[in-house]
Design a protein around this motif. Sequence first.
Motif, PDB file in Angstrom:
ATOM      1  N   GLN A   1      -0.097   0.389   4.315  1.00 31.73           N
ATOM      2  CA  GLN A   1       1.636  -0.169   4.295  1.00 31.73           C
ATOM      3  C   GLN A   1       2.349   0.875   4.742  1.00 31.73           C
ATOM      4  O   GLN A   1       3.596   0.489   4.972  1.00 31.73           O
ATOM      5  CB  GLN A   1       1.539  -0.196   2.579  1.00 31.73           C
ATOM      6  CG  GLN A   1       0.894  -1.527   1.928  1.00 31.73           C
ATOM      7  CD  GLN A   1       0.749  -2.858   2.500  1.00 31.73           C
ATOM      8  OE1 GLN A   1       2.261  -2.974   2.895  1.00 31.73           O
ATOM      9  NE2 GLN A   1      -0.095  -3.519   3.019  1.00 31.73           N
TER      10      GLN A   1
ATOM     11  N   SER B   1      -5.533  -2.806   4.542  1.00 40.79           N
ATOM     12  CA  SER B   1      -4.267  -2.915   4.964  1.00 40.79           C
ATOM     13  C   SER B   1      -3.621  -1.778   4.618  1.00 40.79           C
ATOM     14  O   SER B   1      -3.709  -1.130   3.558  1.00 40.79           O
ATOM     15  CB  SER B   1      -3.417  -4.102   4.162  1.00 40.79           C
ATOM     16  OG  SER B   1      -2.091  -4.214   4.449  1.00 40.79           O
TER      17      SER B   1
ATOM     18  N   TYR C   1       6.052  -9.737  14.834  1.00 40.84           N
ATOM     19  CA  TYR C   1       6.002 -10.384  13.418  1.00 40.84           C
ATOM     20  C   TYR C   1       4.881  -9.807  12.486  1.00 40.84           C
ATOM     21  O   TYR C   1       5.248  -9.433  11.356  1.00 40.84           O
ATOM     22  CB  TYR C   1       5.964 -11.721  13.665  1.00 40.84           C
ATOM     23  CG  TYR C   1       5.673 -12.638  11.976  1.00 40.84           C
ATOM     24  CD1 TYR C   1       6.936 -13.149  11.567  1.00 40.84           C
ATOM     25  CD2 TYR C   1       4.574 -12.880  11.520  1.00 40.84           C
ATOM     26  CE1 TYR C   1       6.984 -13.587  10.220  1.00 40.84           C
ATOM     27  CE2 TYR C   1       4.722 -13.526  10.176  1.00 40.84           C
ATOM     28  CZ  TYR C   1       5.869 -13.901   9.752  1.00 40.84           C
ATOM     29  OH  TYR C   1       5.866 -14.376   8.405  1.00 40.84           O
TER      30      TYR C   1
ATOM     31  N   HIS D   1       5.253  -7.541   9.177  1.00 38.17           N
ATOM     32  CA  HIS D   1       4.588  -8.176   7.754  1.00 38.17           C
ATOM     33  C   HIS D   1       3.362  -7.683   7.752  1.00 38.17           C
ATOM     34  O   HIS D   1       2.408  -8.562   7.357  1.00 38.17           O
ATOM     35  CB  HIS D   1       4.884  -9.564   7.890  1.00 38.17           C
ATOM     36  CG  HIS D   1       6.038 -10.119   7.937  1.00 38.17           C
ATOM     37  ND1 HIS D   1       6.877 -10.138   9.267  1.00 38.17           N
ATOM     38  CD2 HIS D   1       7.001 -10.463   7.096  1.00 38.17           C
ATOM     39  CE1 HIS D   1       8.065 -10.559   9.221  1.00 38.17           C
ATOM     40  NE2 HIS D   1       8.284 -10.824   7.678  1.00 38.17           N
ATOM     41  N   ARG D   2       3.107  -6.393   7.749  1.00 33.22           N
ATOM     42  CA  ARG D   2       1.333  -5.771   7.843  1.00 33.22           C
ATOM     43  C   ARG D   2       0.821  -6.074   6.348  1.00 33.22           C
ATOM     44  O   ARG D   2      -0.554  -6.148   6.407  1.00 33.22           O
ATOM     45  CB  ARG D   2       1.554  -4.406   8.100  1.00 33.22           C
ATOM     46  CG  ARG D   2       1.763  -4.072   9.589  1.00 33.22           C
ATOM     47  CD  ARG D   2       1.502  -2.660   9.917  1.00 33.22           C
ATOM     48  NE  ARG D   2       2.203  -1.733   8.927  1.00 33.22           N
ATOM     49  CZ  ARG D   2       1.654  -0.472   8.785  1.00 33.22           C
ATOM     50  NH1 ARG D   2       0.538   0.001   9.244  1.00 33.22           N
ATOM     51  NH2 ARG D   2       2.345   0.461   7.867  1.00 33.22           N
ATOM     52  N   ALA D   3       1.553  -6.277   5.319  1.00 31.58           N
ATOM     53  CA  ALA D   3       0.972  -6.456   4.064  1.00 31.58           C
ATOM     54  C   ALA D   3       0.146  -7.779   3.995  1.00 31.58           C
ATOM     55  O   ALA D   3      -0.641  -8.166   3.340  1.00 31.58           O
ATOM     56  CB  ALA D   3       2.005  -6.657   2.959  1.00 31.58           C
ATOM     57  N   ASN D   4       0.621  -8.885   5.042  1.00 35.07           N
ATOM     58  CA  ASN D   4       0.035 -10.282   5.064  1.00 35.07           C
ATOM     59  C   ASN D   4      -1.177 -10.153   6.019  1.00 35.07           C
ATOM     60  O   ASN D   4      -1.729 -11.248   6.426  1.00 35.07           O
ATOM     61  CB  ASN D   4       1.173 -11.075   5.191  1.00 35.07           C
ATOM     62  CG  ASN D   4       2.400 -11.405   4.399  1.00 35.07           C
ATOM     63  OD1 ASN D   4       1.816 -11.171   3.157  1.00 35.07           O
ATOM     64  ND2 ASN D   4       3.326 -11.643   4.929  1.00 35.07           N
ATOM     65  N   PHE D   5      -1.263  -9.082   6.756  1.00 37.37           N
ATOM     66  CA  PHE D   5      -2.260  -9.159   7.749  1.00 37.37           C
ATOM     67  C   PHE D   5      -3.141  -7.782   7.582  1.00 37.37           C
ATOM     68  O   PHE D   5      -2.744  -6.764   8.357  1.00 37.37           O
ATOM     69  CB  PHE D   5      -1.701  -9.173   9.312  1.00 37.37           C
ATOM     70  CG  PHE D   5      -0.937 -10.237   9.558  1.00 37.37           C
ATOM     71  CD1 PHE D   5      -1.389 -11.354   9.988  1.00 37.37           C
ATOM     72  CD2 PHE D   5       0.414 -10.373   9.265  1.00 37.37           C
ATOM     73  CE1 PHE D   5      -0.584 -12.646  10.237  1.00 37.37           C
ATOM     74  CE2 PHE D   5       1.481 -11.385   9.578  1.00 37.37           C
ATOM     75  CZ  PHE D   5       0.598 -12.443   9.987  1.00 37.37           C
TER      76      PHE D   5
END
Length: 371
Positions: free
Chosen positions: A26, A24, A239, A243-247
């Motif tokens: 950030q 990921s 989305y 919210h790249r931290a979650n993907f």
Amino acid sequence: MAADLYSNISTILPVTSTEPSWVSVQTPSATEEIPELWGFITAGIAILFFGSNFVPVKKYETGDGMFFQWIVCSAVMVVGIIVQLIRKQPPFFPIAMIGGVVWELGNVCVVPIVKTIGLGLGICIWGMINLLSGWSTGRFGFFGLTASVPHNEVMNYIGVAMCVFSAIVFSFVKNEITPIDNMESEPLISQGSSTNIQEMNIDESFIDRMSPGAKRALGLILCLFSGLMYGQMFTGATYIQDHRANFPGASLNGLDYVFSCFCGIYLTSTTFFCIYIVIMKNKPKIYPKVILPGIVSGVMWGIATSCWFVANRSLSIPVAFPIVTAGPSVVASLWGVLVFKEITGKRNLLILMFGFAIAIGGAVLAGVSKN
């Protein structure tokens, strides 16, 4: 000079990193930052193609539209595959498919809308709702998105209002539609007896049995629904980007979500087409001559939407949406005036010029509001 040119192109189609796709990231890397200039360029390409994508099918019979929309969506899927390959196959995120699904849910409403309130009024209404739906989602951060506030909010609001008003102005232009000069007036699969014809026109018969007031109400409701769905096509991809931290592996480049979105469009379109075939008792209305024009139309739409993905990230949704949704009306009207001669008469041309001025002015204000 060659180095500078490569640097600019790489902002749109950068070479993938050697870093594993599951890592990921950030903070945006230099290759993920898309210059503002590219945002306006891609918005311009989207406007040109959206305003022209139905020109190839202008003189061909499309029947009830179900076969035609499936051909178009199939071509869109091909564009998605090509973009995915050019981008070196970035990670696939099913959430981005939601945008394609909801877009197609709105798209299948077009045929009953045309039958109830007409194409001109329908485009005007769903176009306005589409603009407001997508713009407000990005501006106020609906559905978990990060709110994107333009540098000059007042100018952005005025630009959006002008773009909406331009759609109303364009609805007063009267088109002189010429009959389709096409030898293929009957579908490939003939209906046979009158009983079969009645069975194959279930939707038309249902609408015909409605009162004028009920038809108008149904058409307006479907326009509202269609516009709302159209405006949410980019919500899933945005989305993920917010919210790249979650993907893991997600990027800021909008092209990385084109394939996922187009998969949603194609799968939903195919599902509806299969349902249509069942309802029609395996006797769908197929017009072979519309296949090639439909493919060209779908490719143009796919390219336009891919460019819109880039413009959304480069300019922000509140800025890109008014520009891309208002511009195609101008292009389509120019086709009607200069090529097809559908818009004639002093009154129509004056209304058209007034609409042009408002639409272009609104798009300029929306663009300037970013700075």
